[in-house]
Motif scaffolding. Structure first.
Motif, mmCIF file in Angstrom:
data_model
loop_
_atom_site.group_PDB
_atom_site.id
_atom_site.type_symbol
_atom_site.label_atom_id
_atom_site.label_comp_id
_atom_site.label_asym_id
_atom_site.label_seq_id
_atom_site.Cartn_x
_atom_site.Cartn_y
_atom_site.Cartn_z
ATOM 1 N N PHE A 1 73.484 48.776 90.423
ATOM 2 C CA PHE A 1 74.575 49.406 89.678
ATOM 3 C C PHE A 1 75.899 48.942 90.274
ATOM 4 O O PHE A 1 76.088 49.002 91.485
ATOM 5 N N ILE A 2 76.785 48.486 89.408
ATOM 6 C CA ILE A 2 78.139 48.105 89.822
ATOM 7 C C ILE A 2 79.084 49.018 89.068
ATOM 8 O O ILE A 2 79.179 48.945 87.841
ATOM 9 N N GLY A 3 79.727 49.906 89.814
ATOM 10 C CA GLY A 3 80.533 50.929 89.164
ATOM 11 C C GLY A 3 79.622 51.760 88.272
ATOM 12 O O GLY A 3 78.566 52.212 88.698
ATOM 13 N N ASP A 4 79.989 51.916 87.015
ATOM 14 C CA ASP A 4 79.179 52.667 86.052
ATOM 15 C C ASP A 4 78.203 51.775 85.287
ATOM 16 O O ASP A 4 77.495 52.249 84.410
ATOM 17 N N THR A 5 78.181 50.491 85.602
ATOM 18 C CA THR A 5 77.352 49.533 84.863
ATOM 19 C C THR A 5 75.999 49.332 85.529
ATOM 20 O O THR A 5 75.930 49.005 86.720
ATOM 21 N N GLN B 1 65.862 57.506 86.122
ATOM 22 C CA GLN B 1 66.759 58.137 85.149
ATOM 23 C C GLN B 1 68.019 57.304 84.948
ATOM 24 O O GLN B 1 68.429 57.056 83.821
ATOM 25 N N ARG B 2 68.625 56.878 86.048
ATOM 26 C CA ARG B 2 69.865 56.092 85.949
ATOM 27 C C ARG B 2 69.628 54.743 85.286
ATOM 28 O O ARG B 2 70.506 54.223 84.608
ATOM 29 N N ALA B 3 68.433 54.177 85.511
ATOM 30 C CA ALA B 3 68.117 52.841 84.998
ATOM 31 C C ALA B 3 67.448 52.893 83.628
ATOM 32 O O ALA B 3 66.820 51.925 83.217
ATOM 33 N N ASN B 4 67.564 54.016 82.947
ATOM 34 C CA ASN B 4 66.986 54.170 81.607
ATOM 35 C C ASN B 4 65.510 53.792 81.563
ATOM 36 O O ASN B 4 65.069 53.055 80.699
ATOM 37 N N GLY B 5 64.771 54.285 82.561
ATOM 38 C CA GLY B 5 63.326 54.063 82.595
ATOM 39 C C GLY B 5 62.881 52.912 83.470
ATOM 40 O O GLY B 5 61.683 52.702 83.631
#
Length: 85
Positions: A58-62, A46-50
């Motif tokens: 993930f670095i911060g919100d990126t 989910q976080r990695a858009n699939g």
């Protein structure tokens, strides 16, 4: 320094390479082993858009992506600024 999270599995060579680069840069990171805790894989996707492969970084919100993307950022001189708060 930004918070860094990396989703991994123990037998993944790309995961080890990504962690090695982060360690060389002195970056503290949280490692989430999706093999040890399969419920976290759904979270990762989910976080990695699939994105289903490890590592997912993930670095911060990126969402950086995987090992290749991490190394590409470093070669382009964009990783260090991304790691800075």
């Amino acid at each position: 320094m930004q918070q860094v999270e990396i989703y991994t599995s123990p037998f993944c060579g790309f995961c080890h390479a990504a962690k090695r680069l982060l360690k060389q840069k002195g970056v503290n990171f949280s490692e989430i082993d999706v093999r040890a805790d399969p419920s976290r894989k759904t979270e990762m996707i989910q976080r990695a858009n699939g994105g289903r492969t490890v590592p997912q970084i993930f670095i911060g919100d990126t969402h950086v992506g995987g090992c290749d993307e991490l190394y590409a950022l470093d070669r382009a001189g964009k990783l260090d600024p991304l790691l800075s708060p």
